[in-house]
Write an enzyme that holds these catalytic residues in place. Structure first.
Site, mmCIF file in Angstrom:
data_model
loop_
_atom_site.group_PDB
_atom_site.id
_atom_site.type_symbol
_atom_site.label_atom_id
_atom_site.label_comp_id
_atom_site.label_asym_id
_atom_site.label_seq_id
_atom_site.Cartn_x
_atom_site.Cartn_y
_atom_site.Cartn_z
ATOM 1 N N GLU A 11 20.785 21.804 50.543
ATOM 2 C CA GLU A 11 21.055 21.282 51.947
ATOM 3 C C GLU A 11 19.945 21.447 52.798
ATOM 4 O O GLU A 11 19.086 22.443 52.827
ATOM 5 C CB GLU A 11 22.036 22.465 52.327
ATOM 6 C CG GLU A 11 22.634 22.263 53.887
ATOM 7 C CD GLU A 11 23.514 23.375 54.310
ATOM 8 O OE1 GLU A 11 24.979 23.121 54.048
ATOM 9 O OE2 GLU A 11 23.057 24.149 55.156
ATOM 10 N N TYR A 141 35.284 28.538 49.857
ATOM 11 C CA TYR A 141 35.103 29.540 50.162
ATOM 12 C C TYR A 141 35.345 30.970 48.966
ATOM 13 O O TYR A 141 36.580 31.173 48.897
ATOM 14 C CB TYR A 141 35.406 30.129 51.320
ATOM 15 C CG TYR A 141 35.311 29.350 52.426
ATOM 16 C CD1 TYR A 141 34.254 29.534 53.227
ATOM 17 C CD2 TYR A 141 35.962 28.048 52.753
ATOM 18 C CE1 TYR A 141 33.759 28.628 54.423
ATOM 19 C CE2 TYR A 141 35.494 27.246 53.901
ATOM 20 C CZ TYR A 141 34.605 27.425 54.503
ATOM 21 O OH TYR A 141 34.114 26.567 55.513
ATOM 22 N N HIS A 145 37.816 32.013 53.427
ATOM 23 C CA HIS A 145 37.528 31.823 54.770
ATOM 24 C C HIS A 145 37.622 32.861 55.669
ATOM 25 O O HIS A 145 38.798 33.497 55.471
ATOM 26 C CB HIS A 145 38.051 30.573 55.115
ATOM 27 C CG HIS A 145 37.592 29.997 56.505
ATOM 28 N ND1 HIS A 145 38.287 30.420 57.737
ATOM 29 C CD2 HIS A 145 36.556 29.366 57.020
ATOM 30 C CE1 HIS A 145 37.760 29.908 58.635
ATOM 31 N NE2 HIS A 145 36.532 29.225 58.386
ATOM 32 N N LYS A 268 12.933 25.036 53.593
ATOM 33 C CA LYS A 268 11.773 25.571 52.910
ATOM 34 C C LYS A 268 11.497 25.249 51.737
ATOM 35 O O LYS A 268 11.959 25.294 50.769
ATOM 36 C CB LYS A 268 12.217 27.168 52.864
ATOM 37 C CG LYS A 268 12.507 28.055 54.155
ATOM 38 C CD LYS A 268 12.428 29.277 53.942
ATOM 39 C CE LYS A 268 12.959 30.127 55.243
ATOM 40 N NZ LYS A 268 13.723 31.442 55.023
HETATM 41 P P1 FAD Z 1 39.296 24.100 56.823
HETATM 42 O O1 FAD Z 1 39.207 23.573 55.399
HETATM 43 O O2 FAD Z 1 40.037 23.551 57.999
HETATM 44 O O3 FAD Z 1 39.766 25.606 57.080
HETATM 45 C C1 FAD Z 1 39.637 26.370 58.023
HETATM 46 C C2 FAD Z 1 40.556 27.701 57.942
HETATM 47 O O4 FAD Z 1 42.003 26.968 58.434
HETATM 48 C C3 FAD Z 1 40.792 28.284 56.729
HETATM 49 O O5 FAD Z 1 41.075 29.495 56.892
HETATM 50 C C4 FAD Z 1 41.957 27.707 55.988
HETATM 51 O O6 FAD Z 1 42.682 28.364 55.075
HETATM 52 C C5 FAD Z 1 42.882 27.551 57.212
HETATM 53 N N1 FAD Z 1 43.776 26.337 57.097
HETATM 54 C C6 FAD Z 1 43.649 25.001 56.690
HETATM 55 N N2 FAD Z 1 44.501 24.349 56.722
HETATM 56 C C7 FAD Z 1 45.443 24.903 57.280
HETATM 57 C C8 FAD Z 1 46.922 24.721 57.624
HETATM 58 N N3 FAD Z 1 47.675 23.595 57.327
HETATM 59 N N4 FAD Z 1 47.646 25.828 58.182
HETATM 60 C C9 FAD Z 1 46.840 27.022 58.499
HETATM 61 N N5 FAD Z 1 45.773 27.403 58.056
HETATM 62 C C10 FAD Z 1 45.079 26.312 57.561
HETATM 63 N N6 FAD Z 1 29.595 24.024 60.377
HETATM 64 C C11 FAD Z 1 29.151 23.142 61.020
HETATM 65 O O7 FAD Z 1 29.404 23.264 62.348
HETATM 66 N N7 FAD Z 1 28.291 22.282 60.696
HETATM 67 C C12 FAD Z 1 27.834 21.974 59.402
HETATM 68 O O8 FAD Z 1 27.032 21.285 58.969
HETATM 69 C C13 FAD Z 1 28.564 22.854 58.348
HETATM 70 N N8 FAD Z 1 28.434 22.841 57.128
HETATM 71 C C14 FAD Z 1 29.030 23.609 55.952
HETATM 72 C C15 FAD Z 1 28.713 23.493 54.778
HETATM 73 C C16 FAD Z 1 29.432 24.054 53.839
HETATM 74 C C17 FAD Z 1 29.090 23.829 52.306
HETATM 75 C C18 FAD Z 1 30.065 25.218 54.236
HETATM 76 C C19 FAD Z 1 30.866 26.008 53.211
HETATM 77 C C20 FAD Z 1 30.438 25.320 55.674
HETATM 78 C C21 FAD Z 1 29.914 24.682 56.604
HETATM 79 N N9 FAD Z 1 30.097 24.567 57.930
HETATM 80 C C22 FAD Z 1 29.540 23.685 58.867
HETATM 81 C C23 FAD Z 1 30.947 25.795 58.424
HETATM 82 C C24 FAD Z 1 32.391 25.185 58.812
HETATM 83 O O9 FAD Z 1 32.518 24.382 59.596
HETATM 84 C C25 FAD Z 1 33.062 26.676 58.836
HETATM 85 O O10 FAD Z 1 33.250 27.540 57.980
HETATM 86 C C26 FAD Z 1 34.617 26.277 59.438
HETATM 87 O O11 FAD Z 1 35.261 27.598 59.873
HETATM 88 C C27 FAD Z 1 35.643 25.888 58.388
HETATM 89 O O12 FAD Z 1 35.343 24.719 58.184
HETATM 90 P P2 FAD Z 1 36.268 24.091 56.903
HETATM 91 O O13 FAD Z 1 36.315 22.614 56.888
HETATM 92 O O14 FAD Z 1 36.233 24.798 55.882
HETATM 93 O O15 FAD Z 1 38.000 24.202 57.480
#
Ligand code: FAD
Length: 279
Positions: A11, A141, A145, A268
Site C-alpha cells: 500500500e 478486520y 471493525h 518507506k
Molecule cells: P464497511 O464494510 O461499510 O463496515 C463499516 C462498519 O459497518 C463495520 O462495523 C460493519 O460491521 C458495519 N456494517 C456493514 N454493513 C452493515 C449493515 N448492513 N448494518 C449494520 N452495520 C453494518 N479509509 C480511508 O479513508 N481511505 C483509505 O484509503 C482507506 N484504506 C483502507 C485500506 C484497508 C485495507 C483498510 C482495512 C481500511 C482502510 N481505510 C481507509 C479505513 C476504512 O475506511 C475504515 O476502517 C472504515 O471505518 C470502514 O470501512 P469499510 O469499508 O471496512 O466499511
C-alpha cells in the site's frame, strides 16, 4: 501436489504536497522492482484529492505496468461525484478499486457524515457492480471493525459485502497472527471464499505504534510492547527490531499458506526492501 504461493503487495499513499510527488514516484518505482502482484493507493476520505489517488494509480498501472488498486470511499461522495470518479478511473486505465466506507474526516460534521449517500461499503459495491465494470476489493478486520458489536456481527456484514461483488479482501493490520487465523477460520465457515490479503504494518518507531494502534484498534502483543520498551529510544535499533518482528510475522503467515501479504509500506522504501529481502 502444487505448492500454494503466497502473494505480495504494497500500500502507498499520495503525498500531501504536490512538490513531494517526484519523490513519491521514485519510491513507488523502487517498490515496483520488488515484484509485487499489485500496489494499492489510499484515498483521503471526504478530501478533494481523489485526483491524486488516480494519478498515482495510473503511474503504477500504465508506467510501471503493475496492477494498481485505487481506494475509493463512500464518505464525501454523492452519486454524481462517484460516477465522475469512476469515469476518471476508466479514462486513466485503472480497472480495480478498493471500495471503502471511510471514516468521518475532522472537518465533517456528524450530520454530514450520517447523511452520506452510500452508507456502507456494500452499498458502494452494489453501485459499482451495476454501473461500472471495475473489479472490486474490500476491507476486512481480523480483530473486528471498531464499530461492530462482535466479530460475528462484523463477519455477517462482510459476507454481505462479498456477496455484493467483492472479489478479494485486504485486511486491517494486525500484530498477532493468531487473530488472523481465527478470523480466516470464521470467514471460511461463513462461506467467504475470496482471497484474503494479510495486512502487515512494520513498526519502526515507538511513536508510530501509538498512532497506528489508535487509528486501527489493533491489539499489541506483549512481545511487540517489550520491543518498544527495549529499543524505543534508539532509532536504528528500533527500526531493526521492528523489521525483524514484521519478518517473523510474515514468515509464519507464509508457512500457514495465506493468500497474500499486503505490506503497509508508508512510502518507506528502505524498510520495505529490507523486509522483502528477508522473506
Ligand atoms: P464497511 O464494510 O461499510 O463496515 C463499516 C462498519 O459497518 C463495520 O462495523 C460493519 O460491521 C458495519 N456494517 C456493514 N454493513 C452493515 C449493515 N448492513 N448494518 C449494520 N452495520 C453494518 N479509509 C480511508 O479513508 N481511505 C483509505 O484509503 C482507506 N484504506 C483502507 C485500506 C484497508 C485495507 C483498510 C482495512 C481500511 C482502510 N481505510 C481507509 C479505513 C476504512 O475506511 C475504515 O476502517 C472504515 O471505518 C470502514 O470501512 P469499510 O469499508 O471496512 O466499511
Amino acid at each position: 501436489m502444487t505448492k500454494h504461493k503466497t502473494g505480495l503487495s504494497f500500500e502507498v499513499f499520495p503525498p500531501k504536497k504536490d512538490e513531494e510527488f517526484d519523490n513519491a514516484y521514485q519510491i513507488i518505482q523502487e517498490l515496483g522492482k520488488l515484484n509485487p502482484d499489485f500496489i494499492s493507493c489510499t484515498y483521503g476520505a471526504g478530501g478533494s484529492r481523489a485526483g491524486k489517488t488516480i494519478e498515482i494509480s495510473s503511474f503504477i498501472q500504465n508506467t510501471l505496468h503493475i496492477d494498481s488498486i485505487a481506494h475509493i470511499t463512500c464518505v464525501g461522495f454523492t452519486r454524481e461525484d462517484l460516477q465522475r470518479n469512476c469515469d476518471a478511473l476508466k479514462d486513466a486505465g485503472i480497472n480495480h478499486v478498493l471500495a471503502l466506507r471511510g471514516d468521518r474526516p475532522q472537518t465533517m460534521s456528524d450530520e454530514q457524515f450520517n447523511n452520506r449517500e452510500f452508507y456502507y461499503a456494500a452499498d458502494l459495491v452494489h453501485y459499482l457492480k451495476e454501473h461500472t465494470d471495475l473489479q472490486i476489493s474490500g476491507a476486512c478486520y481480523p480483530e473486528k471493525h471498531f464499530e461492530a458489536s462482535s466479530l460475528e456481527d462484523d463477519l455477517r456484514h462482510l459476507k454481505e459485502k462479498v456477496d455484493a461483488g467483492v472479489s478479494s479482501l485486504i485486511s486491517q493490520m494486525f500484530f498477532d497472527n493468531a487473530y488472523f487465523y481465527r478470523f480466516m477460520d470464521k470467514a471460511g465457515a461463513l462461506g467467504i471464499n475470496v482471497p484474503i490479503h494479510a495486512g502487515i504494518m512494520p513498526i519502526t518507531t515507538a511513536k508510530q505504534l501509538g498512532t497506528t494502534v489508535s487509528l486501527s484498534g489493533s491489539s499489541v502483543p506483549k512481545e511487540l510492547a517489550d520491543i518498544i520498551a527495549t529499543y524505543g529510544e534508539d532509532k536504528e535499533d528500533m527500526r531493526k527490531a521492528g523489521i525483524d518482528y514484521a519478518v517473523r510475522q510474515i514468515r509464519d503467515l507464509k508457512e500457514h499458506c495465506v493468500d497474500g501479504i499486503h505490506i503497509y509500506s508508508m512510502n518507506k522504501i528502505k524498510t520495505t526492501t529490507e523486509i522483502c529481502s528477508m522473506i
